[in-house]
Design a protein around this motif. Structure first.
Motif, short mmCIF file in Angstrom:
data_model
loop_
_atom_site.label_atom_id
_atom_site.label_comp_id
_atom_site.label_asym_id
_atom_site.label_seq_id
_atom_site.Cartn_x
_atom_site.Cartn_y
_atom_site.Cartn_z
N GLN A 55 0.82 -1.21 0.00
CA GLN A 55 0.00 0.00 0.00
C GLN A 55 0.86 1.27 0.00
OE1 GLN A 55 -3.34 0.45 -0.16
NE2 GLN A 55 -3.68 -1.76 -0.42
N THR A 56 2.02 1.20 0.63
CA THR A 56 2.89 2.38 0.70
C THR A 56 3.45 2.77 -0.66
OG1 THR A 56 4.79 0.96 1.22
CG2 THR A 56 3.57 1.91 3.08
N LEU A 57 3.38 1.86 -1.63
CA LEU A 57 3.89 2.14 -2.98
C LEU A 57 2.78 2.57 -3.95
CD1 LEU A 57 6.48 -0.75 -3.50
CD2 LEU A 57 6.86 1.55 -2.63
N HIS A 58 1.58 2.75 -3.43
CA HIS A 58 0.48 3.20 -4.28
C HIS A 58 0.56 4.72 -4.45
CE1 HIS A 58 -2.12 -0.64 -3.49
NE2 HIS A 58 -0.94 -0.90 -4.04
N LYS A 59 1.61 5.13 -5.13
CA LYS A 59 1.90 6.53 -5.38
C LYS A 59 2.09 6.73 -6.88
CE LYS A 59 4.57 6.70 -1.05
NZ LYS A 59 5.94 6.91 -0.50
N ILE A 137 -1.13 18.07 -7.74
CA ILE A 137 -1.05 18.03 -9.22
C ILE A 137 -1.06 16.59 -9.73
CG2 ILE A 137 0.39 18.57 -11.22
CD1 ILE A 137 1.40 21.03 -9.73
N LEU A 138 -0.21 15.75 -9.13
CA LEU A 138 -0.09 14.37 -9.60
C LEU A 138 -0.73 13.41 -8.58
CD1 LEU A 138 3.44 14.10 -11.21
CD2 LEU A 138 1.25 13.87 -12.33
N THR A 139 -2.02 13.23 -8.73
CA THR A 139 -2.74 12.25 -7.91
C THR A 139 -2.78 10.92 -8.67
OG1 THR A 139 -4.85 12.87 -8.91
CG2 THR A 139 -4.17 14.08 -6.92
#
Length: 323
Positions: A55-59, A137-139
């Motif tokens: 989940q922490t990499l869901h960026k 800006i970047l979602t």
């Protein structure tokens, strides 16, 4: 639409020759082909698995890595399995539908791959030049929209390619001196006028790649300008280090593509097998190297991959003990 059959009553099929002039060494050529492909699949599926599980990499940055991995898998898989069938089993025949499908998906993945690299450059620009506004800006939703836009662009640009091939007469020549159905490789065996095909191929190469490289260059120009305004040399290095992986991926992606396209169209004095080898390196090397580059250069991803490898090793050790 004109009759596309290769004989008046025969099936519409082509023969892919593999690497002309090196037929005797096909089995040896298959060794690096299969090795690169296995590494490509392992690396890219590992990226997809780790990012999906953590989940922490869901960026945005890691979602872009997933898009890059998907295009890499698509590009290599559209070519390598058929090439290995030629090298290992001498299965050189490919149907008209199979040839057009391969042409479409190969070039679709290639254009989509370039769009992902442009989006990655934009991601680095926002992260360095507007760090306080990055999360707004970047979602994740914005990344999904940009990915969909890149896919629509790729479909619109590439769909005419197989359609242009269907209008060509092929007479009795159905031998393609290549390992896969590249647009121009198929067009060149036609007995008709391929001026439109040549022109469209050049338009795609210069408009799509030229536009994408221009956008990337503008992004990095703005990044360099912003970095030079920072007084601290340590801050310079930290800012530029975040772009290292993307720059390496661009070099491994665009260099083989540009060289392969230019030699195919203007390198008449170069041996045919050189054209074919470089064309295959384009669909093999970047998909294999990209997950390795990002795995090494991105600490957070590297740490999570290492964690899963350790878990897999422990599970295997416990299983062997129980047996």
């Amino acid at each position: 639409m004109r009759n596309f059959s290769l004989t008046p009553s025969g099936p519409s099929t082509f023969i892919l020759m593999g690497v002309p002039g090196l037929e005797a060494t096909h089995i040896w050529i298959s060794i690096p082909f299969s090795t690169f492909y296995i590494i490509c699949l392992l690396g890219n599926f590992t990226v997809l698995f780790v990012v999906g599980k953590e989940q922490t990499l869901h960026k945005p940055m890691y979602l872009l890595l997933c898009l890059l991995a998907l295009t890499d898998i698509g590009m290599s898989t559209s070519v390598v399995p058929k090439a290995l069938c030629i090298f290992w089993f001498n299965l050189k025949y490919i149907t008209l539908g199979g040839c057009l499908t391969q042409t479409f998906f190969l070039h679709l993945a290639s254009v989509m791959h370039s769009a992902v690299l442009v989006t990655m450059a934009f991601d680095r620009y926002v992260a360095i030049c507007n760090p306080l506004r990055y999360v707004t800006i970047l979602t994740n939703a914005r990344i999904a929209q940009l990915g969909l836009l890149g896919l629509i662009r790729a479909v619109l640009f590439i769909l005419p390619m197989p359609l242009l091939l269907t209008r060509l007469p092929f007479c009795d020549n159905h031998i393609i001196p290549h390992t896969y159905c590249d647009h121009m490789a198929v067009a060149k065996i036609s007995c008709g006028d391929i001026t439109v095909n040549r022109a469209y191929g050049l338009v795609i190469a210069f408009v799509v790649i030229g536009l994408d490289l221009t956008l990337i260059a503008v992004s990095y120009g703005l990044i360099i300008r912003a970095v030079l305004r920072i007084s601290s040399k340590r801050a310079h290095q930290k800012a530029l280090s975040t772009c290292t992986a993307h720059v390496c991926v661009m070099l491994t992606s665009y260099s083989p593509f540009l060289f392969s396209n230019l030699t195919q169209r203007f390198g008449q004095g170069i041996a045919p097998y050189v054209h074919i080898i470089f064309a295959n390196l384009y669909v093999l090397l970047p998909p294999m190297l990209n997950p390795i580059i990002y795995g090494v250069k991105t600490k957070e991803l590297c740490d999570h991959v290492g964690k899963y490898i350790c878990r897999a090793g422990l599970s295997m050790a416990n299983y062997l003990k129980s047996v």
